[in-house]
Design a protein around this motif. Structure first.
Motif, short mmCIF file in Angstrom:
data_model
loop_
_atom_site.label_atom_id
_atom_site.label_comp_id
_atom_site.label_asym_id
_atom_site.label_seq_id
_atom_site.Cartn_x
_atom_site.Cartn_y
_atom_site.Cartn_z
N PRO A 19 36.32 38.20 39.70
CA PRO A 19 36.90 39.12 38.75
C PRO A 19 35.97 40.46 38.65
N VAL A 20 36.64 41.83 38.22
CA VAL A 20 35.74 42.75 38.07
C VAL A 20 35.67 42.78 36.75
N PRO A 21 34.33 42.63 35.96
CA PRO A 21 34.29 42.96 34.48
C PRO A 21 34.56 44.56 34.12
N ASN A 22 35.17 44.61 33.09
CA ASN A 22 35.46 45.91 32.21
C ASN A 22 34.18 46.19 31.67
N PHE A 23 33.36 47.07 32.25
CA PHE A 23 32.28 47.55 31.56
C PHE A 23 32.23 48.33 30.44
N CYS A 25 33.90 47.10 27.85
CA CYS A 25 34.09 46.11 27.09
C CYS A 25 32.77 45.49 26.97
N ASP A 26 32.23 45.24 25.82
CA ASP A 26 30.72 44.71 25.44
C ASP A 26 30.60 43.23 26.15
N VAL A 27 31.85 42.61 25.87
CA VAL A 27 31.77 40.99 26.09
C VAL A 27 31.72 40.91 27.94
N CYS A 28 32.57 41.61 28.31
CA CYS A 28 32.76 41.77 29.79
C CYS A 28 31.50 42.25 30.33
N GLU A 53 34.98 33.17 32.50
CA GLU A 53 34.92 33.77 31.22
C GLU A 53 35.50 35.04 31.49
N ILE A 54 35.21 35.85 32.46
CA ILE A 54 35.58 37.34 32.57
C ILE A 54 36.97 37.22 32.99
N ARG A 55 37.63 36.26 33.73
CA ARG A 55 39.05 36.32 33.82
C ARG A 55 39.82 35.92 32.74
N ARG A 56 39.37 35.09 31.66
CA ARG A 56 39.92 34.68 30.40
C ARG A 56 39.96 35.54 29.39
#
Length: 66
Positions: A19-23, A25-28, A53-56
């Protein structure tokens, strides 16, 4: 009757796209950085945990404020 002498070819479950994190978003962003650090150390368990965690992680189109 089927010929059972042919080789079976299974796909590698680790070859699935991560999964590609949404940068934005602080959590991702944090999970993405943690994943890369774990990968550099060879800690594939943590890499997998971060991917889950990134996917969820829900985004809902807005960023949470602290």
């Amino acid at each position: 009757m089927n010929d059972l002498t042919e080789a079976v070819h299974l796909s590698d479950p680790m070859s699935a796209l991560e999964p590609v994190p949404n940068f934005a978003c602080d959590v991702c962003a944090s999970l993405g950085k943690q994943r890369e650090e774990a990968r550099k150390k060879g800690d594939l368990t943590t890499v997998t945990d971060c991917n889950v965690e990134i996917r969820r992680h829900p985004h809902g189109g807005r960023r949470r404020s602290s």
